[in-house]
Design a protein around this motif. Structure first.
Motif, PDB file in Angstrom:
ATOM      1  N   GLY A  94      -1.681  13.925   1.598  1.00  0.00           N
ATOM      2  CA  GLY A  94      -2.852  13.075   1.397  1.00  0.00           C
ATOM      3  C   GLY A  94      -4.131  13.890   1.351  1.00  0.00           C
ATOM      4  N   GLU A 162     -12.481   4.213   4.789  1.00  0.00           N
ATOM      5  CA  GLU A 162     -11.070   3.827   4.945  1.00  0.00           C
ATOM      6  C   GLU A 162     -10.981   2.308   5.041  1.00  0.00           C
ATOM      7  N   ASP A 191      -9.774   5.447   1.271  1.00  0.00           N
ATOM      8  CA  ASP A 191      -8.475   5.848   1.805  1.00  0.00           C
ATOM      9  C   ASP A 191      -7.766   4.571   2.251  1.00  0.00           C
ATOM     10  N   THR A 193      -4.555   4.305   3.189  1.00  0.00           N
ATOM     11  CA  THR A 193      -3.286   4.690   3.810  1.00  0.00           C
ATOM     12  C   THR A 193      -2.789   3.638   4.798  1.00  0.00           C
ATOM     13  N   THR A 196      -1.924   0.091   2.899  1.00  0.00           N
ATOM     14  CA  THR A 196      -0.987   0.127   1.770  1.00  0.00           C
ATOM     15  C   THR A 196      -1.389  -0.963   0.760  1.00  0.00           C
ATOM     16  N   HIS A 212      -4.105   7.809  -0.925  1.00  0.00           N
ATOM     17  CA  HIS A 212      -3.099   7.542   0.098  1.00  0.00           C
ATOM     18  C   HIS A 212      -2.536   8.833   0.655  1.00  0.00           C
ATOM     19  N   SER A 213      -2.335   8.848   1.959  1.00  0.00           N
ATOM     20  CA  SER A 213      -1.330   9.737   2.491  1.00  0.00           C
ATOM     21  C   SER A 213      -0.026   8.967   2.373  1.00  0.00           C
ATOM     22  N   LYS A 216       2.805   8.272   5.196  1.00  0.00           N
ATOM     23  CA  LYS A 216       2.802   7.218   6.197  1.00  0.00           C
ATOM     24  C   LYS A 216       3.637   6.025   5.733  1.00  0.00           C
ATOM     25  N   GLY A 227       0.859  12.826  -1.059  1.00  0.00           N
ATOM     26  CA  GLY A 227      -0.385  12.095  -1.239  1.00  0.00           C
ATOM     27  C   GLY A 227      -0.476  11.622  -2.673  1.00  0.00           C
TER      28      GLY A 227
END
Lengths: 462, 161
Positions: A94, A162, A191, A193, A196, A212-213, A216, A227
């Motif tokens: 990510g 985020e 972000d 992450t 989702t 996204h990471s 996760k 990522g």
């Protein structure tokens, strides 16, 4: 002439269908139903003309797996599709994706405005890596729109936040921040992450770039780093503020990416230049494993959220808990934003503050049998960590406070196990914490209430 | 792009129309095709040639582009044209649309940012299909090509080989 796939009339497929199918059709050569792992570095060209066309980006073709790979492409298209973007570019992690996404639009002298409630890794990347590139940064309290606006300068090139902050669980008010950015010709980078695309799709609220990471919840199994960067395809990179994106590129023999590729221009530049030059490519095997995870994303997220909501309610009632910060709780100040942006749930990562501070937190974690003490989130397994001594260790006191962390803050990533078992284990931890950090009575007194009627046995609230 | 708010773009971006045009067309006149290999129009012309279309440059300043004779205008082309693909400013589109109707083209295709409600109306009144603010290269690559190899969202979902 290439055959047109006879799909019949287009049909708007649902999210769960696209989580299983988007980006991958049965392999036309072998018929393989699962996505093949194209574990190859390079690709034989049909002829010299084709090779030239691929490298010139005049034709969509594979050249080298640092830049593109068919297994990775299936993952990229799937996430691009689920987020409702023009496409995706995958990276080794990510943070690699985030660095490349910013690198593509920034140049020395530029400025970024970011939420102060970010993942510690993002804080250090924004603060220190960008400074090395002579990019300035302003952190703002994400809840105050006037602070975002006040921080914007003529050189500001991105707003960054985020969907669900880490580890304070704050929900970002994406829509007005996106509008603010667009009023100034600046893209909003999110972000996503922790949410989702199943829980929130920031592009639908005006975000321009979603990162996204995939390590996760998208993967969900904790086996693979990855990522991905998705772009909406609607931002006007030719608005005069982004010569680094719009002007003829000296790194690609004078190609003007936005003019040439239109809504795909930013992603093309992200891939053909930033990924090529920074080199943080996702491995095909990781893409394969992450795709397996994404297939079950909707049903996993439902279970993650259900378990998280019940554990949050258990903690709220617990005398050893000072406060719980989970936007899924109705008395959370973020609950209205959660209802707007995250109607299916506020995710499964949140934090609480334990009474007794650092000693109690350490005792709790060391007593646990089922919760894994490690630095990750979004695994099928339930995870627990003490941010002040791990993920946020590099931050000073001021930055810790800005991120909403105290010495007693404990972060949970609630997994898919049997709820009773997770609560049973936490209760054992609390008993150890009580022994280490004070009595139940003291704790209750501190909370201004009696122990009478407080259940210390595990209770299932679902 | 200020004009775009007044136009129902979705009406000119119908997936079935686009797919039918890409599948049935053989000859594509490209109005405003540039000989410069770094120009978007050249990218599209090059790509369409690679995928078997006969392209017909329409550019009064050139005699030959991408190996094909260039014509000063649509009405100078001495053979039938299926699609008229336009890389010009929106102001030029009504005139191009009238010529497209005059030569009996089947469709008027306006590239990214070429938004002309008047041009669209002229073409539709003349019996032509109209696609607007879409790239013919991208749409070919999405439905029949390899766009998915670069991680772009084609929107395609199928369990058929």
């Amino acid at each position: 002439m290439t055959e047109i796939n006879p799909n019949g009339r287009p049909h708007a497929y649902g999210f769960d269908t696209r989580a299983v199918h988007a980006g991958q059709r049965p392999d036309p050569y072998t018929g393989a139903r699962a996505v093949p792992i194209f574990q190859t570095t390079s690709y034989v060209f049909e002829d010299t003309d084709s090779a030239a066309a691929y490298f010139n980006l005049q034709e969509y073709g594979n050249t080298y797996s640092r830049i593109m790979n068919p297994t990775v492409a299936a993952f990229e298209e799937r996430i691009g599709n689920l987020e409702g973007g023009a496409g995706g570019v995958a990276f080794a992690s990510g943070l690699a994706g985030q660095a490349a996404a910013l690198f593509t639009m920034l140049q020395p002298g530029d400025h970024v405005v970011a939420s102060s409630a970010l993942y510690g890794g993002s804080v250090t990347q924004l603060k220190h890596l960008l400074r090395k590139l002579s990019v300035e940064l302003t952190f703002v309290d994400p809840d105050d729109l006037s602070l975002w606006e006040g921080a914007i300068r003529p050189t500001t090139k991105a707003l960054f936040g985020e969907t669900i902050g880490n580890p304070g669980g704050n929900v970002l008010d994406v829509e007005p921040i996106a509008r603010l950015g667009h009023d100034h010709g600046i893209p909003l980078v999110i972000d996503n992450t922790f949410a989702t695309p199943y829980l929130c799709r920031p592009i639908e609220w005006g975000a321009d770039i979603v990162i996204h990471s995939a390590t996760k919840f998208l993967g969900g199994h904790g086996t693979s780093l990855g990522g991905v960067v998705v772009e909406a395809g609607t931002f006007d990179w030719s608005n005069g503020r982004f010569p680094v994106v719009a002007d003829p590129s000296p790194a690609y023999h004078g190609l003007a990416f936005h003019e040439t590729f239109g809504m795909y221009g930013y992603l093309m530049k992200l891939r053909a230049e930033s990924l090529r030059d920074l080199g943080g490519a996702m491995s095909p095997f990781n893409a394969f494993l992450l795709l397996l995870g994404v297939e079950t994303l909707p049903i996993r997220m439902d279970r993650h959220v259900a378990n998280a909501e019940d554990i949050a309610r258990f903690l709220v009632c617990h005398p050893m808990v000072e406060r719980v910060r989970y936007a899924g709780l109705e008395d959370s100040s973020y609950y209205p934003l959660k209802e707007k942006y995250l109607p299916r749930g506020a995710g499964a990562v949140f934090s609480f503050d334990i009474r007794g501070g650092r000693a109690a937190g350490t005792a709790l974690i060391e007593r646990l049998q089922l919760w894994s003490h490690l630095a990750n989130v979004g695994d099928a397994k339930s995870l627990i960590i003490h941010p002040a001594s791990t993920t946020h260790r590099q931050l000073g006191d001021e930055e810790l406070r800005a991120a909403g962390i105290t010495a007693g803050t404990i972060r949970l990533s609630v997994g898919l196990e049997t709820l009773d078992d997770l609560i049973w284990d936490l209760e054992r931890g609390f008993r150890a914490a009580r022994a280490a950090g004070g009595t139940n009575e003291e704790a209750a007194a501190a909370a201004g209430r009696t122990v009478e009627g407080v259940e210390t046995e595990p209770q299932v609230l679902r | 792009m200020t004009q775009s708010t007044a136009v129902d773009l979705a009406a000119y971006q119908d997936e079935t129309t686009i797919r039918d045009l890409i599948g049935s067309a053989r000859t594509v006149a490209i109005v405003g095709l540039s000989p410069n290999v770094l120009r978007p129009s050249n990218f599209v012309g090059f790509y369409l040639q690679r995928h078997g279309y006969r392209i017909v440059p329409v550019n009064p300043r050139e005699t030959e582009i991408l190996g094909e004779k260039s014509y000063p205008s649509l009405t100078d082309i001495p053979f039938p044209v299926d699609i008229v693909d336009v890389f010009r400013t929106p102001e030029a589109v009504p005139g191009i649309a009238r010529e497209a109707v005059a030569i009996g083209a089947k469709a008027l295709w306006l590239q990214f940012g070429v938004i002309s409600p008047e041009g669209a109306r002229i073409a539709e009144d003349g019996g032509l299909k109209v696609v607007m603010d879409r790239c013919m290269k991208v749409e070919h690559a999405r439905h029949a090509g390899r766009m998915h190899w670069l991680g772009f969202n084609t929107g395609n979902v199928t369990a058929r080989r």
